[in-house]
Enzyme design. Structure first.
Site, PDB file in Angstrom:
ATOM      1  CG  ASP A  95      -0.268   0.013   2.517  1.00 33.18           C
ATOM      2  OD1 ASP A  95       0.966   0.228   2.554  1.00 33.18           O
ATOM      3  OD2 ASP A  95      -0.941  -0.161   3.534  1.00 33.18           O
ATOM      4  CG  ASP A 268      -5.965  -5.532   1.938  1.00 30.35           C
ATOM      5  OD1 ASP A 268      -6.568  -4.778   1.144  1.00 30.35           O
ATOM      6  OD2 ASP A 268      -5.605  -5.170   3.066  1.00 30.35           O
ATOM      7  CB  CYS A 306     -10.939 -26.731   7.790  1.00 27.91           C
ATOM      8  SG  CYS A 306      -9.428 -25.783   7.482  1.00 27.91           S
ATOM      9  CB  CYS A 308      -5.809 -25.891   7.756  1.00 23.46           C
ATOM     10  SG  CYS A 308      -6.358 -25.776   9.473  1.00 23.46           S
ATOM     11  CB  CYS A 311      -8.952 -28.554  10.832  1.00 26.87           C
ATOM     12  SG  CYS A 311      -9.602 -26.903  11.183  1.00 26.87           S
ATOM     13  CG  HIS A 337      -8.944 -22.712  11.059  1.00 24.06           C
ATOM     14  ND1 HIS A 337      -9.480 -23.748  10.319  1.00 24.06           N
ATOM     15  CD2 HIS A 337      -9.972 -21.867  11.328  1.00 24.06           C
ATOM     16  CE1 HIS A 337     -10.784 -23.540  10.168  1.00 24.06           C
ATOM     17  NE2 HIS A 337     -11.101 -22.411  10.765  1.00 24.06           N
TER      18      HIS A 337
HETATM   19 ZN   LIG Z   1      -8.612 -25.517   9.600  1.00 18.88          ZN
END
Ligand SMILES: [Zn+2]
Length: 358
Positions: A95, A268, A306, A308, A311, A337
């Site tokens: 930015d 963003d 999820c 990830c 998880c 996560h």
């Molecule tokens: Zn997750």
């Protein structure tokens, strides 16, 4: 567009677009959510963690204001730029520093040339102008630089908006003439608050300057959500179709869905990272407030859908324990996560555009 950059729209659904932004540091499938790396780090994440699937972040954001104040250009320039300094080999968008100067710093003076402000860190006095902002971004070596703009608060009156618009256009022209890093693209910023006519008038001024992409600034700065969405619906699809469109600093998963439907390609927001650290976790069901007692004996994952590592590996009960014990591992697991949730959310919406109408 700047050599090395091109943007192709590969599918549309209503005003929504699925595309690919080609950059010298790699391709970015759009719509895309850009994790915010304020101070040269997406808080709690290593570059390897950001790059690893399923998160697989293709672009991150860096903040000119923060990096200029700390560690400063001597350090980042000495390292050979922000990519090398932060060991991040994929695209970076910086930015202009404008938003932070107007929201974080103590403003001393705004004039037609620029802004004099005091650092939020130590009170030291600094000045940002379009030329200084572009010089900082040149040294940072971001792939996409943003023009220096004046972002008035959501409740600013007519006169302040008009002055900010005139300055933002004049400053955009000056930014356009500044030296850039090799292969650095520059995006223009459309301001104008929640008045549609004013937004469209400013859009015409900024798009006439022919930037590599265009951002809507000054949304989600205190106005009603209904006004944010109205401006998105009325303005976003009128931005040039052959350039990426970026909605700055917005927002919730619902905001992203709404923005994508309106024709936005890039987003963003600090929400997934900041909320993670504050105990708020996004899921495909209800949002989880991890310190809640309901999670004390819940040995299931944050979100069973999820993929990830958090998880797949850890329970809500364990995360709640880490949070309450103020263990630093909590911030890492929770951030991974939430960023994975945002990445998958936007990819799902992209897939929906690619699949077409049903
Ligand atoms: Zn997750």
């Amino acid at each position: 567009m700047t050599p090395g950059f091109s943007f192709e729209v590969i599918a549309t659904l209503g005003n929504a677009r699925a595309g690919i932004l080609h950059t010298p540091h790699g391709d970015i499938e759009t719509p895309v959510f850009m994790p915010v790396g304020t101070a040269g780090t997406v808080k709690a994440m290593t570059a390897d963690e950001l790059r690893a699937p399923p998160l697989d972040a293709k672009i991150i954001l860096g903040n000119t204001y923060h990096l200029y104040l700390r560690p400063g250009l001597e350090v980042i320039g000495g390292a050979g730029g922000l990519h090398r300094f932060a060991a991040w080999d994929r695209p970076i968008l910086t930015d202009s520093g404008g938003f932070q100067v107007f929201s974080l710093a103590g403003i001393n003076e705004i004039d037609d040339d620029g802004v004099t402000f005091r650092s939020h860190i130590d009170g030291s006095k600094h000045r940002l102008t379009p030329e200084i902002s572009m010089e900082i971004q040149r040294v940072l070596g971001s792939d996409i630089a943003m023009v220096f703009d004046q972002c008035p608060p959501g409740d600013a009156d007519e006169a302040i908006h008009e002055l900010a618009l005139a300055r933002t256009t004049a400053w955009a022209k000056r930014c356009r003439e500044c030296p850039r890093a090799d292969g650095q693209a520059v995006f223009g910023i459309v301001q104008g608050g929640i008045d549609t006519a004013r937004r469209l008038r400013h859009m015409a001024e900024i798009t006439a300057l022919d930037f590599d992409g265009y951002a809507l600034g000054g949304l989600a700065v205190g106005e009603n959500l209904a006004d944010t969405y109205r401006i998105l619906d009325e303005v976003a699809h009128q931005l040039p179709a052959d350039r990426p469109r970026y909605l700055m600093g917005v927002g919730t998963p619902a905001d992203l869905e709404r923005g994508i439907a309106a024709g936005i390609d890039m987003f963003d927001c600090v929400m997934p990272t900041r909320n993670a650290r504050n105990g708020y976790l996004f899921t495909s069901g209800a949002r989880v407030n991890i310190p809640n007692n309901a999670n004390r004996l819940d040995f299931g994952p944050i979100d069973p859908e999820c993929p990830c590592a958090t998880c797949r590996t850890h329970s809500r009960a364990y995360l709640r324990h880490l949070y309450l014990a103020k263990e630093i591992l909590y911030a890492r697991l929770a951030t991974l996560h939430n960023l994975t949730f945002y990445a998958r959310h936007v990819r799902r919406l992209r897939d929906r555009i690619l699949a077409g109408p049903h």
